[in-house]
Write a protein that holds these residues in place. Sequence first.
Motif, mmCIF file in Angstrom:
data_model
loop_
_atom_site.group_PDB
_atom_site.id
_atom_site.type_symbol
_atom_site.label_atom_id
_atom_site.label_comp_id
_atom_site.label_asym_id
_atom_site.label_seq_id
_atom_site.Cartn_x
_atom_site.Cartn_y
_atom_site.Cartn_z
ATOM 1 N N GLU A 33 0.867 -1.195 -0.254
ATOM 2 C CA GLU A 33 0.129 -0.073 -0.175
ATOM 3 C C GLU A 33 0.421 1.437 0.129
ATOM 4 O OE1 GLU A 33 -3.228 1.825 -0.974
ATOM 5 O OE2 GLU A 33 -3.224 -0.443 -0.230
ATOM 6 N N LYS A 34 1.897 1.346 0.719
ATOM 7 C CA LYS A 34 3.019 2.466 1.208
ATOM 8 C C LYS A 34 4.209 2.352 -1.028
ATOM 9 C CE LYS A 34 7.194 3.806 3.118
ATOM 10 N NZ LYS A 34 8.420 3.148 3.959
ATOM 11 N N ILE A 35 4.453 1.472 -1.432
ATOM 12 C CA ILE A 35 4.368 1.129 -2.336
ATOM 13 C C ILE A 35 3.442 2.247 -3.020
ATOM 14 C CG2 ILE A 35 5.634 0.045 -4.339
ATOM 15 C CD1 ILE A 35 6.644 -1.587 -2.206
ATOM 16 N N LYS A 36 1.987 1.393 -3.365
ATOM 17 C CA LYS A 36 1.056 2.036 -4.237
ATOM 18 C C LYS A 36 1.540 3.909 -4.112
ATOM 19 C CE LYS A 36 -3.277 0.405 -5.860
ATOM 20 N NZ LYS A 36 -4.197 -0.710 -5.603
ATOM 21 N N GLU A 37 0.936 4.110 -3.515
ATOM 22 C CA GLU A 37 0.606 5.486 -3.196
ATOM 23 C C GLU A 37 1.624 6.064 -3.627
ATOM 24 O OE1 GLU A 37 -1.810 7.435 -1.611
ATOM 25 O OE2 GLU A 37 -3.162 5.715 -2.342
ATOM 26 N N GLN A 38 3.443 5.514 -3.364
ATOM 27 C CA GLN A 38 3.921 6.335 -3.967
ATOM 28 C C GLN A 38 4.364 6.117 -5.437
ATOM 29 O OE1 GLN A 38 7.509 3.585 -1.979
ATOM 30 N NE2 GLN A 38 7.651 5.750 -0.581
ATOM 31 N N LEU A 39 3.870 5.317 -5.770
ATOM 32 C CA LEU A 39 3.268 4.794 -7.071
ATOM 33 C C LEU A 39 2.901 6.371 -8.100
ATOM 34 C CD1 LEU A 39 3.943 3.944 -10.063
ATOM 35 C CD2 LEU A 39 3.449 2.415 -9.260
ATOM 36 N N ARG A 40 1.607 6.493 -7.309
ATOM 37 C CA ARG A 40 0.907 7.495 -7.206
ATOM 38 C C ARG A 40 1.138 8.582 -7.459
ATOM 39 N NH1 ARG A 40 -4.555 5.897 -7.378
ATOM 40 N NH2 ARG A 40 -4.216 4.653 -5.287
ATOM 41 N N THR A 41 1.958 9.163 -6.571
ATOM 42 C CA THR A 41 2.490 10.429 -6.412
ATOM 43 C C THR A 41 3.199 11.246 -8.213
ATOM 44 O OG1 THR A 41 2.303 10.390 -4.224
ATOM 45 C CG2 THR A 41 4.067 11.665 -5.100
ATOM 46 N N ILE A 42 4.460 9.383 -7.919
ATOM 47 C CA ILE A 42 4.966 9.620 -8.729
ATOM 48 C C ILE A 42 3.865 10.013 -10.514
ATOM 49 C CG2 ILE A 42 6.638 8.757 -10.129
ATOM 50 C CD1 ILE A 42 7.914 7.620 -8.264
ATOM 51 N N LEU A 43 3.100 9.232 -10.542
ATOM 52 C CA LEU A 43 2.915 9.767 -11.964
ATOM 53 C C LEU A 43 2.216 10.294 -11.806
ATOM 54 C CD1 LEU A 43 1.151 5.624 -12.027
ATOM 55 C CD2 LEU A 43 3.058 6.440 -12.998
ATOM 56 N N SER A 44 1.756 10.608 -10.567
ATOM 57 C CA SER A 44 0.741 11.798 -11.001
ATOM 58 C C SER A 44 1.489 13.301 -11.195
ATOM 59 C CB SER A 44 0.269 12.122 -9.908
ATOM 60 O OG SER A 44 -0.201 14.233 -9.756
ATOM 61 N N GLN A 45 2.945 13.040 -10.884
ATOM 62 C CA GLN A 45 3.711 14.479 -11.172
ATOM 63 C C GLN A 45 4.778 14.492 -13.222
ATOM 64 O OE1 GLN A 45 7.282 13.649 -8.620
ATOM 65 N NE2 GLN A 45 6.329 14.443 -6.516
ATOM 66 N N GLN A 46 4.678 12.384 -12.129
ATOM 67 C CA GLN A 46 4.686 12.548 -14.516
ATOM 68 C C GLN A 46 3.735 13.451 -15.643
ATOM 69 O OE1 GLN A 46 5.305 8.483 -15.351
ATOM 70 N NE2 GLN A 46 7.131 9.593 -17.104
ATOM 71 N N PHE A 47 2.038 12.901 -15.218
ATOM 72 C CA PHE A 47 1.094 13.657 -15.784
ATOM 73 C C PHE A 47 1.707 14.283 -15.810
ATOM 74 C CE2 PHE A 47 -2.523 15.126 -16.420
ATOM 75 C CZ PHE A 47 -3.226 14.415 -17.444
ATOM 76 N N ASP A 48 1.644 16.058 -15.015
ATOM 77 C CA ASP A 48 1.502 16.662 -14.813
ATOM 78 C C ASP A 48 2.280 17.947 -15.634
ATOM 79 O OD1 ASP A 48 -0.764 17.094 -13.462
ATOM 80 O OD2 ASP A 48 0.944 17.481 -10.874
ATOM 81 N N LEU A 49 4.041 17.146 -15.473
ATOM 82 C CA LEU A 49 4.549 17.745 -16.331
ATOM 83 C C LEU A 49 4.381 17.715 -17.939
ATOM 84 C CD1 LEU A 49 8.113 16.481 -14.566
ATOM 85 C CD2 LEU A 49 7.781 18.593 -15.004
ATOM 86 N N LYS A 50 4.036 16.052 -18.369
ATOM 87 C CA LYS A 50 3.580 16.255 -19.624
ATOM 88 C C LYS A 50 2.599 17.160 -19.774
ATOM 89 C CE LYS A 50 4.784 11.048 -20.126
ATOM 90 N NZ LYS A 50 4.618 9.912 -20.974
ATOM 91 N N GLU A 51 1.998 17.536 -19.182
ATOM 92 C CA GLU A 51 0.427 18.264 -19.750
ATOM 93 C C GLU A 51 1.348 19.419 -19.957
ATOM 94 O OE1 GLU A 51 -1.984 17.537 -20.618
ATOM 95 O OE2 GLU A 51 -1.471 15.391 -20.197
ATOM 96 N N GLU A 52 2.564 20.397 -19.494
ATOM 97 C CA GLU A 52 2.850 20.991 -18.887
ATOM 98 C C GLU A 52 3.538 21.194 -20.588
ATOM 99 O OE1 GLU A 52 6.667 23.125 -17.031
ATOM 100 O OE2 GLU A 52 5.138 22.178 -15.645
ATOM 101 N N GLU A 53 3.910 20.413 -20.668
ATOM 102 C CA GLU A 53 5.093 20.262 -21.881
ATOM 103 C C GLU A 53 4.164 19.930 -23.797
ATOM 104 O OE1 GLU A 53 7.268 16.316 -23.491
ATOM 105 O OE2 GLU A 53 8.015 17.558 -22.089
ATOM 106 N N LYS A 54 2.851 19.747 -23.384
ATOM 107 C CA LYS A 54 2.085 20.045 -24.483
ATOM 108 C C LYS A 54 2.344 21.436 -23.815
ATOM 109 C CE LYS A 54 0.915 15.285 -24.264
ATOM 110 N NZ LYS A 54 -0.465 13.846 -23.492
#
Length: 99
Positions: A33-54
């Motif tokens: 569960e801890k890893i899953k939350e870390q992964l969710r945070t990373i994916l959210s950050q990655q998504f935001d950066l991709k949207e900023e790039e677009k």
Amino acid sequence: KLYKNCLRIMKLGRESFDLAEKYRNTEDKKEKEKIKEQLRTILSQQFDLKEEEKNARIKRLEEEIIRLKDELVKRKKNKKEIVNRRLKELLGESRYLEW
């Protein structure tokens, strides 16, 4: 900034793969569960950066469209001169104007 974002996206991508592998190899439910939350945070950050790039890409394209439209307006106004200049070039009549 675009380059830094690209590097950050790649780094987050590697981190997400590592966390996903860690998640699959972990038996402890709390740890999962801890890893899953870390992964969710990373994916959210990655998504935001991709949207900023677009968004940055869209802005550059919009600026290019404005520049091209302005150029078209100017060329349309000067069509006769442009055509005459090209005609002289093709017929070899513009040599006297060369530097």
